[in-house]
Design a protein around this motif. Structure first.
Motif, mmCIF file in Angstrom:
data_model
loop_
_atom_site.group_PDB
_atom_site.id
_atom_site.type_symbol
_atom_site.label_atom_id
_atom_site.label_comp_id
_atom_site.label_asym_id
_atom_site.label_seq_id
_atom_site.Cartn_x
_atom_site.Cartn_y
_atom_site.Cartn_z
ATOM 1 N N THR A 116 -28.221 23.562 -12.192
ATOM 2 C CA THR A 116 -27.434 23.496 -13.420
ATOM 3 C C THR A 116 -26.017 23.937 -13.103
ATOM 4 N N ARG A 117 -25.063 23.062 -13.340
ATOM 5 C CA ARG A 117 -23.647 23.400 -13.093
ATOM 6 C C ARG A 117 -23.237 24.568 -13.997
ATOM 7 N N GLN A 118 -22.542 25.523 -13.391
ATOM 8 C CA GLN A 118 -22.073 26.697 -14.135
ATOM 9 C C GLN A 118 -20.561 26.727 -14.277
ATOM 10 N N GLY A 119 -19.858 25.827 -13.609
ATOM 11 C CA GLY A 119 -18.400 25.781 -13.713
ATOM 12 C C GLY A 119 -17.726 26.339 -12.479
ATOM 13 N N ALA A 120 -16.443 26.642 -12.617
ATOM 14 C CA ALA A 120 -15.642 27.111 -11.491
ATOM 15 C C ALA A 120 -15.767 28.613 -11.325
ATOM 16 N N LEU A 121 -15.912 29.034 -10.082
ATOM 17 C CA LEU A 121 -15.821 30.458 -9.749
ATOM 18 C C LEU A 121 -14.364 30.815 -9.515
ATOM 19 N N PHE A 122 -13.663 29.972 -8.741
ATOM 20 C CA PHE A 122 -12.225 30.127 -8.500
ATOM 21 C C PHE A 122 -11.558 28.780 -8.692
#
Length: 131
Positions: free
Chosen positions: A73-79
């Motif tokens: 499941t994609r969680q988005g950007a960390l950086f």
């Protein structure tokens, strides 16, 4: 793609590859630099970099799963560009101990290596930079 290989040299393939991530609408033409880490809580985290390192859209994103083969499941950007003063961060990998990360980002007219400490809670990764 995830491909199991034998333990004697890691050359011979076992079974068929499993697709664990495909390009999404915001990924641009590239999804590269995959690295999978298993955190102490049993969560598998797939770090990857969407877009091209030569653009400010390059980033470190991640997806989580309860099994190494997914589903993730994609969680988005960390950086991403702008976070912590970084420009085009990407290519994150995690040390064997599980919480020390290295990645690169623009610095002056080139690229430089950065480090961070990672932790996970409720499938969300957070990063801490040393002082």
């Amino acid at each position: 793609m995830l491909q199991q290989v034998d333990s004697r040299g890691g050359i011979n393939k076992i079974g068929s590859p499993v697709q664990i991530l495909t390009n999404g609408p915001g990924d641009g033409p590239y999804v590269e630099a995959p690295a999978i880490n298993r955190f102490p809580d049993g969560t598998y985290v797939l770090f990857y970099s969407p877009n091209c390192f030569a653009t400010p859209d390059y980033a470190v994103a991640y997806a989580t799963a309860k099994s190494i083969a997914g589903p993730y499941t994609r969680q988005g950007a960390l950086f991403k560009t702008g976070d912590y003063g970084l420009v085009a961060p990407g290519g994150l990998d995690v040390a064997v101990n599980g919480n020390h990360a290295v990645f690169h980002a623009n610095y002056g007219t080139g690229r430089a290596m950065y480090t961070a400490l990672l932790s996970i809670a409720n499938d969300k990764i957070s990063a801490t930079f040393g002082t």
